[in-house]
Design a protein around this motif. Sequence first.
Motif, PDB file in Angstrom:
ATOM      1  N   UNK A 259       0.930  -1.143  -0.086  1.00  0.00           N
ATOM      2  CA  UNK A 259       0.034  -0.058  -0.038  1.00  0.00           C
ATOM      3  C   UNK A 259       0.911   1.203   0.097  1.00  0.00           C
ATOM      4  N   UNK A 260       1.845   1.275   0.643  1.00  0.00           N
ATOM      5  CA  UNK A 260       2.693   2.312   0.804  1.00  0.00           C
ATOM      6  C   UNK A 260       3.342   2.650  -0.393  1.00  0.00           C
ATOM      7  N   UNK A 261       4.009   1.797  -1.111  1.00  0.00           N
ATOM      8  CA  UNK A 261       4.683   1.845  -2.386  1.00  0.00           C
ATOM      9  C   UNK A 261       3.683   2.161  -3.299  1.00  0.00           C
ATOM     10  N   UNK A 262       2.252   1.825  -3.378  1.00  0.00           N
ATOM     11  CA  UNK A 262       1.331   2.152  -4.306  1.00  0.00           C
ATOM     12  C   UNK A 262       1.002   3.715  -4.208  1.00  0.00           C
ATOM     13  N   UNK A 263       1.298   4.197  -2.952  1.00  0.00           N
ATOM     14  CA  UNK A 263       0.808   5.680  -2.906  1.00  0.00           C
ATOM     15  C   UNK A 263       1.825   6.372  -3.415  1.00  0.00           C
ATOM     16  N   UNK A 264       3.339   5.960  -3.303  1.00  0.00           N
ATOM     17  CA  UNK A 264       4.431   6.792  -3.935  1.00  0.00           C
ATOM     18  C   UNK A 264       4.403   6.755  -5.381  1.00  0.00           C
ATOM     19  N   UNK A 265       3.900   5.420  -5.911  1.00  0.00           N
ATOM     20  CA  UNK A 265       3.822   5.391  -7.629  1.00  0.00           C
ATOM     21  C   UNK A 265       2.803   6.086  -7.903  1.00  0.00           C
ATOM     22  N   UNK A 266       1.399   6.306  -7.023  1.00  0.00           N
ATOM     23  CA  UNK A 266       0.563   7.072  -7.639  1.00  0.00           C
ATOM     24  C   UNK A 266       0.588   8.462  -7.893  1.00  0.00           C
ATOM     25  N   UNK A 267       1.663   9.181  -7.228  1.00  0.00           N
ATOM     26  CA  UNK A 267       1.891  10.338  -7.259  1.00  0.00           C
ATOM     27  C   UNK A 267       2.831  10.826  -8.537  1.00  0.00           C
ATOM     28  N   UNK A 268       3.508   9.623  -9.317  1.00  0.00           N
ATOM     29  CA  UNK A 268       4.247   9.891 -10.338  1.00  0.00           C
ATOM     30  C   UNK A 268       3.282  10.024 -11.591  1.00  0.00           C
ATOM     31  N   UNK A 269       2.060   9.666 -11.499  1.00  0.00           N
ATOM     32  CA  UNK A 269       1.213   9.702 -12.763  1.00  0.00           C
ATOM     33  C   UNK A 269       0.183  10.707 -12.790  1.00  0.00           C
ATOM     34  N   UNK A 270      -0.228  11.078 -13.906  1.00  0.00           N
ATOM     35  CA  UNK A 270      -1.509  12.295 -13.775  1.00  0.00           C
ATOM     36  C   UNK A 270      -2.685  11.515 -13.570  1.00  0.00           C
ATOM     37  N   UNK A 271      -2.831  10.286 -14.063  1.00  0.00           N
ATOM     38  CA  UNK A 271      -4.060   9.769 -13.926  1.00  0.00           C
ATOM     39  C   UNK A 271      -4.329   9.123 -12.344  1.00  0.00           C
ATOM     40  N   UNK A 272      -3.438   9.104 -11.566  1.00  0.00           N
ATOM     41  CA  UNK A 272      -3.514   8.448 -10.315  1.00  0.00           C
ATOM     42  C   UNK A 272      -3.354   9.523  -9.076  1.00  0.00           C
ATOM     43  N   UNK A 273      -2.887  10.782  -9.399  1.00  0.00           N
ATOM     44  CA  UNK A 273      -2.522  11.845  -8.390  1.00  0.00           C
ATOM     45  C   UNK A 273      -3.654  12.057  -7.601  1.00  0.00           C
ATOM     46  N   UNK A 275      -6.071  10.069  -6.582  1.00  0.00           N
ATOM     47  CA  UNK A 275      -6.519   8.931  -5.857  1.00  0.00           C
ATOM     48  C   UNK A 275      -7.844   8.695  -6.135  1.00  0.00           C
ATOM     49  N   UNK A 276      -8.465   9.043  -7.039  1.00  0.00           N
ATOM     50  CA  UNK A 276      -9.909   8.471  -7.645  1.00  0.00           C
ATOM     51  C   UNK A 276      -9.948   7.600  -8.699  1.00  0.00           C
ATOM     52  N   UNK A 277      -9.085   6.750  -8.853  1.00  0.00           N
ATOM     53  CA  UNK A 277      -9.175   5.686  -9.892  1.00  0.00           C
ATOM     54  C   UNK A 277      -9.949   4.353  -9.221  1.00  0.00           C
ATOM     55  N   UNK A 278     -10.565   3.680  -9.984  1.00  0.00           N
ATOM     56  CA  UNK A 278     -11.288   2.383  -9.462  1.00  0.00           C
ATOM     57  C   UNK A 278     -10.253   1.519  -8.589  1.00  0.00           C
ATOM     58  N   UNK A 279      -8.941   1.679  -9.277  1.00  0.00           N
ATOM     59  CA  UNK A 279      -7.849   0.698  -8.359  1.00  0.00           C
ATOM     60  C   UNK A 279      -7.759   1.238  -7.105  1.00  0.00           C
ATOM     61  N   UNK A 280      -7.488   2.486  -6.837  1.00  0.00           N
ATOM     62  CA  UNK A 280      -7.288   3.034  -5.602  1.00  0.00           C
ATOM     63  C   UNK A 280      -8.743   3.014  -4.642  1.00  0.00           C
ATOM     64  N   UNK A 328      -6.130  -6.494 -10.001  1.00  0.00           N
ATOM     65  CA  UNK A 328      -6.525  -6.377 -11.702  1.00  0.00           C
ATOM     66  C   UNK A 328      -6.552  -5.166 -12.099  1.00  0.00           C
ATOM     67  N   UNK A 329      -7.327  -4.469 -11.101  1.00  0.00           N
ATOM     68  CA  UNK A 329      -7.587  -2.831 -11.722  1.00  0.00           C
ATOM     69  C   UNK A 329      -6.239  -2.155 -11.796  1.00  0.00           C
ATOM     70  N   UNK A 330      -5.216  -2.619 -10.873  1.00  0.00           N
ATOM     71  CA  UNK A 330      -4.204  -2.057 -10.893  1.00  0.00           C
ATOM     72  C   UNK A 330      -3.236  -2.234 -12.401  1.00  0.00           C
ATOM     73  N   UNK A 331      -3.234  -3.616 -12.686  1.00  0.00           N
ATOM     74  CA  UNK A 331      -2.645  -3.819 -13.960  1.00  0.00           C
ATOM     75  C   UNK A 331      -3.143  -3.025 -15.029  1.00  0.00           C
ATOM     76  N   UNK A 332      -4.544  -2.939 -15.283  1.00  0.00           N
ATOM     77  CA  UNK A 332      -5.154  -2.346 -16.102  1.00  0.00           C
ATOM     78  C   UNK A 332      -4.821  -0.584 -16.063  1.00  0.00           C
ATOM     79  N   UNK A 333      -4.562  -0.194 -15.109  1.00  0.00           N
ATOM     80  CA  UNK A 333      -4.258   1.150 -14.706  1.00  0.00           C
ATOM     81  C   UNK A 333      -2.961   1.655 -15.353  1.00  0.00           C
ATOM     82  N   UNK A 334      -1.739   0.539 -14.993  1.00  0.00           N
ATOM     83  CA  UNK A 334      -0.565   0.647 -15.266  1.00  0.00           C
ATOM     84  C   UNK A 334      -0.460   0.357 -16.846  1.00  0.00           C
ATOM     85  N   UNK A 335      -1.477  -0.136 -17.696  1.00  0.00           N
ATOM     86  CA  UNK A 335      -1.183  -0.271 -19.105  1.00  0.00           C
ATOM     87  C   UNK A 335      -0.355  -1.576 -19.189  1.00  0.00           C
ATOM     88  N   UNK A 336      -0.543  -2.645 -18.431  1.00  0.00           N
ATOM     89  CA  UNK A 336       0.018  -3.914 -18.598  1.00  0.00           C
ATOM     90  C   UNK A 336      -0.299  -4.671 -19.765  1.00  0.00           C
TER      91      UNK A 336
END
Length: 470
Positions: A259-273, A275-280, A328-336
């Motif tokens: 969860x902590x690493x996810x918060x750090x990564x979220x700040x690197x991208x416009x789409x997740x800054x 914290x309102x994506x389905x994954x988050x 699974x939603x995180x994989x979609x968010x990161x365009x895997x």
Amino acid sequence: MMGFRRLRLGALLAFVPALISAQNATANVTAASTLFLEETETQFSVNVANNSDDVNIFFTSPAYSWVGVGFGEKMEDSLMLIMYPNAHGDNVTISPRIGSKQSEPSFSSSISIDILPGTTINDSMLILNARCRNCRNFLDPKSSAQPMIYAFGPGNRLVSDSPSANLKRHIAYGHFTMDMVTATGLGGVPAKSNAMYGVSIAGEMTRDHDRANHAHAIVGCLALFVLWPLNVIFAGFFKNIKVHVIVSVVMVGFLVVSYTLGGVVSGEYIRSKAFNTPHQILAFVSLFPLLLTAILPLPSLVRILPRLRTLHTPLVSATFLFLVLTGGLGLHLSNQARPIILAYTAISIAVFLFNTLLQSCIRRRGSAYARAHNRQRLEEEEGEDDKVVMLGTMAESRTDSVASLRTPAGYGGVPYGNGYGSAEFGAHGQEQQQQRSPSRTNGLYGGGTMPGPQYMLNMHPGVPVQVNRM
């Protein structure tokens, strides 16, 4: 003589147009500074028009996910020109963006770029001819060492018509300087070239790694697909409940790190800054059943509400399901890539079925800890019952002994020691029941199982017995 002079004059007049044409051709060569990276066959050429405010660009590179060049020493506040294939994969999308500190650059609609003829995709090479109307605000036309940066996206291909398409973190980047004085001249799109001109490379290309994002995914998968089923096994087949508790704590620790690493990564991208994506959102929702799963087995709560214990297993299954969907939603968010998503789905289904079958088996037969605990409790209860029965028997024995001492007994109502009979036999020789006591009361002996001296005297009337010596 006159004929010879006329011949020389004619030859000279014929040469003048050719000389003028050559001079015009030399003057018409577009001034440009050119970056050429032989490793990737990437060319970026700039022409600063001296008769307008335009900046003309020629940009070509292999069709990676994306490739970009920026006007500035670092990403923050620099103008970046990002190029990637369009949705049909037959032409180029150019996206002017403003960089930010250690995060994805954002699309800027204030930068006007005209796509010129010749822009296409040819033999897997992106080719861009463009004119930027207001790019001069981000460069110094008089600088002979304008700071510049370049970057390449990952290998999986990005195709989009949107200039604000989501970008993945770059895999390589570098720095160089560009001579804008050399690039200044008559406006026009620079020509294709494989030679460096007016450019100085500042160091080698740097390989980049998205370690935080990878660690976020790996740690989360270890918690779900390794520690989670192991914990179910420990809970069902180990008699020591401490093993289950320890593994649970370790597993929750893995999830906290993820969860902590996810918060750090979220700040690197416009789409997740935001914290309102389905994954988050689903990640935050999953915290509620996870918290309940952790606190419901606490002894203090179980003593108050014993039925809470029965909610532990359903909450475990619900939490696992929420966390798997979150991944699974995180994989979609990161365009895997699709193979990665399919592999994740297959592993999730397999582990979910394994957990469900194992929990069903444990629920039918009971866990090893529960069986051992119940067995110990029954043994303790049986031991307590035996103690109660023994104490009750001893109490009854004492009561009967005291009663026998208080009731006279003998032959026809005659006390012991009269020389005529025993207390065990009546006047007619009939057997009578006597309760004995090991104590001495009223001068009588033999209240227990052994006979007293008076009894021995009555058994042998002809033998003198000295009672005073006893």
